[in-house]
Scaffold this motif. Sequence first.
Motif, mmCIF file in Angstrom:
data_model
loop_
_atom_site.group_PDB
_atom_site.id
_atom_site.type_symbol
_atom_site.label_atom_id
_atom_site.label_comp_id
_atom_site.label_asym_id
_atom_site.label_seq_id
_atom_site.Cartn_x
_atom_site.Cartn_y
_atom_site.Cartn_z
ATOM 1 N N GLN A 1 -4.110 7.272 1.156
ATOM 2 C CA GLN A 1 -3.418 5.660 -0.048
ATOM 3 C C GLN A 1 -3.316 6.423 -1.350
ATOM 4 O OE1 GLN A 1 -5.178 2.928 1.118
ATOM 5 N NE2 GLN A 1 -5.490 1.862 -1.167
ATOM 6 N N VAL A 2 -2.516 5.978 -2.231
ATOM 7 C CA VAL A 2 -2.837 6.919 -3.775
ATOM 8 C C VAL A 2 -2.499 5.021 -4.553
ATOM 9 C CG1 VAL A 2 -1.684 8.769 -3.361
ATOM 10 C CG2 VAL A 2 -0.446 6.901 -3.954
ATOM 11 N N ASP A 3 -2.047 4.192 -4.042
ATOM 12 C CA ASP A 3 -2.177 2.771 -4.416
ATOM 13 C C ASP A 3 -1.991 1.386 -3.722
ATOM 14 O OD1 ASP A 3 -1.740 1.633 -7.142
ATOM 15 O OD2 ASP A 3 0.482 2.010 -7.929
ATOM 16 N N THR A 4 -2.397 0.586 -4.083
ATOM 17 C CA THR A 4 -1.920 -0.954 -3.718
ATOM 18 C C THR A 4 -1.824 -1.686 -4.755
ATOM 19 O OG1 THR A 4 -4.043 -0.344 -2.713
ATOM 20 C CG2 THR A 4 -3.873 -2.545 -2.468
ATOM 21 N N ILE B 1 3.726 0.189 2.811
ATOM 22 C CA ILE B 1 3.477 -0.238 4.093
ATOM 23 C C ILE B 1 2.889 -1.606 3.274
ATOM 24 C CG2 ILE B 1 1.240 -1.364 5.490
ATOM 25 C CD1 ILE B 1 1.117 0.847 6.513
ATOM 26 N N LYS C 1 2.062 10.330 -9.900
ATOM 27 C CA LYS C 1 1.456 9.551 -9.795
ATOM 28 C C LYS C 1 0.712 8.857 -10.500
ATOM 29 C CE LYS C 1 2.292 5.459 -6.910
ATOM 30 N NZ LYS C 1 2.751 4.862 -7.652
ATOM 31 N N ASN C 2 0.801 7.654 -11.093
ATOM 32 C CA ASN C 2 0.161 6.883 -12.015
ATOM 33 C C ASN C 2 -0.059 7.418 -13.165
ATOM 34 O OD1 ASN C 2 -0.511 4.489 -10.329
ATOM 35 N ND2 ASN C 2 -1.558 5.709 -9.090
ATOM 36 N N THR D 1 0.950 -1.021 -0.252
ATOM 37 C CA THR D 1 -0.286 0.462 0.293
ATOM 38 C C THR D 1 0.890 1.374 -0.147
ATOM 39 O OG1 THR D 1 -1.839 -0.976 1.743
ATOM 40 C CG2 THR D 1 -2.109 0.999 1.554
ATOM 41 N N GLU D 2 0.633 2.060 -0.717
ATOM 42 C CA GLU D 2 1.236 3.470 -0.992
ATOM 43 C C GLU D 2 0.655 4.278 -0.550
ATOM 44 O OE1 GLU D 2 3.218 3.300 -4.637
ATOM 45 O OE2 GLU D 2 4.515 4.973 -4.425
ATOM 46 N N PHE D 3 1.456 5.434 -0.230
ATOM 47 C CA PHE D 3 0.637 6.724 0.632
ATOM 48 C C PHE D 3 1.621 7.774 0.335
ATOM 49 C CE2 PHE D 3 -0.495 3.039 3.505
ATOM 50 C CZ PHE D 3 -1.576 3.455 4.188
ATOM 51 N N ARG D 4 1.216 8.717 -0.066
ATOM 52 C CA ARG D 4 1.463 10.432 -0.675
ATOM 53 C C ARG D 4 1.263 11.357 0.038
ATOM 54 N NH1 ARG D 4 4.151 10.117 -5.783
ATOM 55 N NH2 ARG D 4 5.470 8.001 -5.567
ATOM 56 N N ILE E 1 9.960 4.419 4.466
ATOM 57 C CA ILE E 1 9.508 5.241 4.114
ATOM 58 C C ILE E 1 10.894 6.232 3.204
ATOM 59 C CG2 ILE E 1 9.438 7.729 5.692
ATOM 60 C CD1 ILE E 1 9.178 6.013 7.997
ATOM 61 N N PRO F 1 10.410 12.052 2.773
ATOM 62 C CA PRO F 1 9.086 11.271 3.324
ATOM 63 C C PRO F 1 7.892 11.457 3.575
ATOM 64 C CG PRO F 1 10.580 12.943 4.597
ATOM 65 C CD PRO F 1 10.756 13.095 3.216
ATOM 66 N N LEU G 1 0.307 4.501 10.147
ATOM 67 C CA LEU G 1 -0.431 4.191 8.669
ATOM 68 C C LEU G 1 -0.996 2.860 8.933
ATOM 69 C CD1 LEU G 1 1.490 6.392 5.492
ATOM 70 C CD2 LEU G 1 -0.735 6.914 6.905
ATOM 71 N N GLU G 2 -1.828 2.811 7.977
ATOM 72 C CA GLU G 2 -1.902 1.405 8.441
ATOM 73 C C GLU G 2 -2.360 1.061 6.732
ATOM 74 O OE1 GLU G 2 -2.803 -1.037 10.181
ATOM 75 O OE2 GLU G 2 -2.181 -0.211 11.908
ATOM 76 N N GLY G 3 -2.104 -0.357 6.860
ATOM 77 C CA GLY G 3 -1.704 -1.205 5.087
ATOM 78 C C GLY G 3 -3.091 -1.176 4.758
ATOM 79 N N ALA G 4 -3.102 -1.346 3.071
ATOM 80 C CA ALA G 4 -5.135 -2.345 3.190
ATOM 81 C C ALA G 4 -5.060 -3.332 3.018
ATOM 82 C CB ALA G 4 -4.909 -1.869 1.469
ATOM 83 N N GLY H 1 0.117 10.468 3.057
ATOM 84 C CA GLY H 1 -1.127 10.349 3.941
ATOM 85 C C GLY H 1 -2.455 10.182 3.838
ATOM 86 N N ASP I 1 8.937 12.554 10.416
ATOM 87 C CA ASP I 1 8.144 11.601 9.327
ATOM 88 C C ASP I 1 7.931 10.120 10.191
ATOM 89 O OD1 ASP I 1 8.094 13.957 8.195
ATOM 90 O OD2 ASP I 1 9.881 13.951 7.852
ATOM 91 N N ASP I 2 8.769 9.562 10.476
ATOM 92 C CA ASP I 2 8.564 8.016 11.185
ATOM 93 C C ASP I 2 7.302 8.073 12.279
ATOM 94 O OD1 ASP I 2 10.643 8.006 9.703
ATOM 95 O OD2 ASP I 2 12.386 6.834 11.142
ATOM 96 N N HIS J 1 13.143 13.701 10.896
ATOM 97 C CA HIS J 1 12.930 13.013 10.492
ATOM 98 C C HIS J 1 12.043 11.555 11.559
ATOM 99 C CE1 HIS J 1 14.998 11.721 6.869
ATOM 100 N NE2 HIS J 1 16.082 12.586 7.718
ATOM 101 N N VAL K 1 4.973 7.083 1.475
ATOM 102 C CA VAL K 1 5.552 5.424 2.702
ATOM 103 C C VAL K 1 4.400 4.451 2.129
ATOM 104 C CG1 VAL K 1 4.780 5.246 4.703
ATOM 105 C CG2 VAL K 1 5.425 7.157 4.460
ATOM 106 N N ALA L 1 4.982 7.475 9.760
ATOM 107 C CA ALA L 1 4.437 6.840 8.797
ATOM 108 C C ALA L 1 4.240 5.333 9.380
ATOM 109 C CB ALA L 1 5.407 6.889 7.806
#
Lengths: 257, 424
Positions: free
Chosen positions: A56-59, A230, B360-361, A49-52, A220, A225, B34-37, A54, B27-28, B24, A228, B31
């Motif tokens: 989500q922009v892509d999975t 995941i 992006k994309n 999962t990609e974030f910009r 990251i 930064p 955040l929770e993954g899909a 905060g 930022d960490d 930093h 991100v 990050a």
Amino acid sequence: MVNRSTFLFAIWLSFGSWAYAVVSADEILVASDAIRNPGRPFSVTVTLTEFRAGKQVDTNTLISYSRTQQEGGQFSSLIRFVLPARDAGKLMLKNGSDMWFYDPVSKASVRLSPQQRLIGQAANGDVATVNLARDYKAAMAGEEEIKDGDGQSRKTYKLTLAASATGVTYSNIEMWVDTQNSRPIKARFFAESGRLLKTAYYRKYQLQLGAERPTETVIIDGLNPQSVTIMRFSDYVARAIPESWMQRDFLPRFQPE
Amino acid sequence: MNCKSVLDSCFAVSVAFVFAASAHAADDADALKLEGAPIEAVAASARDTRFFLEAVVGNSSQRYRLGGLDIGRVSLDFSQTFRVGTALRFFLSDRVDHIYPDVVGADATVNSLREAYVSWQGDGGGTVVEFGRINLRYGPAYGYNPTDFFRDGSLRTLTTANPFALRENRLGSVMLRAQRLWAEGSLSFALSPKLASVPSRDGWGLDLGSTNNKDRALLALGMKVAETANIQLLAFKANGLSTTIGASLTALLSDATTVQAEWSHGSEPDLLSRARGLSAPSTARNRFAGGVTYTTSGKLSITAEYEYNGFALSKSNAAALAQITPMGQVAYQVEAQRLQDLAARQAILVYLSQKDFLTKNLDVTAFVRANLNDASKLVWMELRRHWTNFDLALQWQQTLGRATSEYGVLPDRRVVQLLGIYYF
């Protein structure tokens, strides 16, 4: 005489502790590698999962089939893209510096340079599944208490890794490894110029293929930064993966169960 | 510099360092919140299917008529793998194109059964035997593949000028194929029989006359010759022609540079004689394509490729043909297209692709093909935006050159089209 003995003892002590530090740093790295990578051929499903900033922009979802090379001991991986539908069935092979992309529709196998591989989502794969001890020389940089990816304080060894093999993606790596159980906690990956490329946190440890392994890696971007990724790891399966799979000519034939 | 200024500088550097470190850390920390899909359970059957719908509208500026020509296309593209046990697979790949306006003498709707074959894998994938219509493709070069011996007659519809995208539409040939793989190489053999004599004009036909109009056999040996270099050695025999040999090489030159080259040598009638249907004597000639791909840290890949076809018209003969019989020149181009061969004796291709262009994309792909004999050019560019299940692309194509040149003779001067692709 006393002075000479003291001098020799001091030399022995410093040499001995230097040798101890070198060996132990490498051993820690080997133990840390063994936690991230099962010691037998396996497959794992990876959800990225990609974030910009905060959002989500892509999975993406892919399945990675990995085994240790008979020569050299490095991991070789065959990655099959599953989602999004546009990329379903596409393959990426990484066997040392031998890297290929295969599109089943155009039947085209394209050799990739390390720089080209950094473009795609699989670029983050070596942050998660790579045998660092094979390609890097580790040195002990001390002990530090840091927050891990789950927000817990951990007492860690800080290792500095310098590339000892050619063709590696990162020139230097800083790695924090739990003093209690050799779990990788955090790593920072640097280019040859010294530029920070990525920071990775290994978290959400669960029992997978006989050991507690990180099931999530937070990556990251060093330059931005706010970018991100995941990586979630699920469905670890031990499976027979012959070495003959890890070559270009097998890509059009790759149809695992 | 006095002590105070040194101290001030040290303080400023320290503050900057602490600030950077705390930035930093912040930022960490952000990050790590955040929770993954959620992990999507992907059924094995879903992983084996690829299905998309493509719709195209556009306009073509014409050389031989006034005003533009509206163009359009709708395509359905489907691929499926069926599994029987652990060792047996059945592959089906099909595409239907409905083209507006239709090509004179051809159906507006054309079905291309690209692949339909059964595959057996034994010895953990070390031995492979396959039978059916198989799209067997060789050659690492980008724009021209002299070692792609099953390329002729494989395209029923021409939907793009992009050589990479063009490969997605091609028909396989009916063949029996066997392959043996070991750790760093493979040996494969393919036998493709003659099943029909002439291409089919039926849009829904299998068109075996295009892909299986003579007996053919191919032997290919692939080897890894160094940590970062692979070669392929090939021997191809078609009924009525002597054996053609070929070789290809790919290698990694640096962290950002790869090289790819392929060559074939055989004896056959020249391209003009084939276009005219004349029974000319065979002569031994070479075909070659070689290029370098460089990728920048900014995600831009650039490929420069040189292409050579010893069977194509030389510069002076091509010019003479164009002057004497313009229709002969058109027939020559059409035959080169049908054979997927290079019409020019010498050509170059410069191919660029940029991922995440500005945002992006959003991807940009562009290429220039230049005929080195007559200096004519084909320029093509695409801007493509990806969403989860949908792509939207804007394509622009321009041909440049004298009226008697390879690209200057084509009816389409400029083509602009919009594509929408939905992935199911």
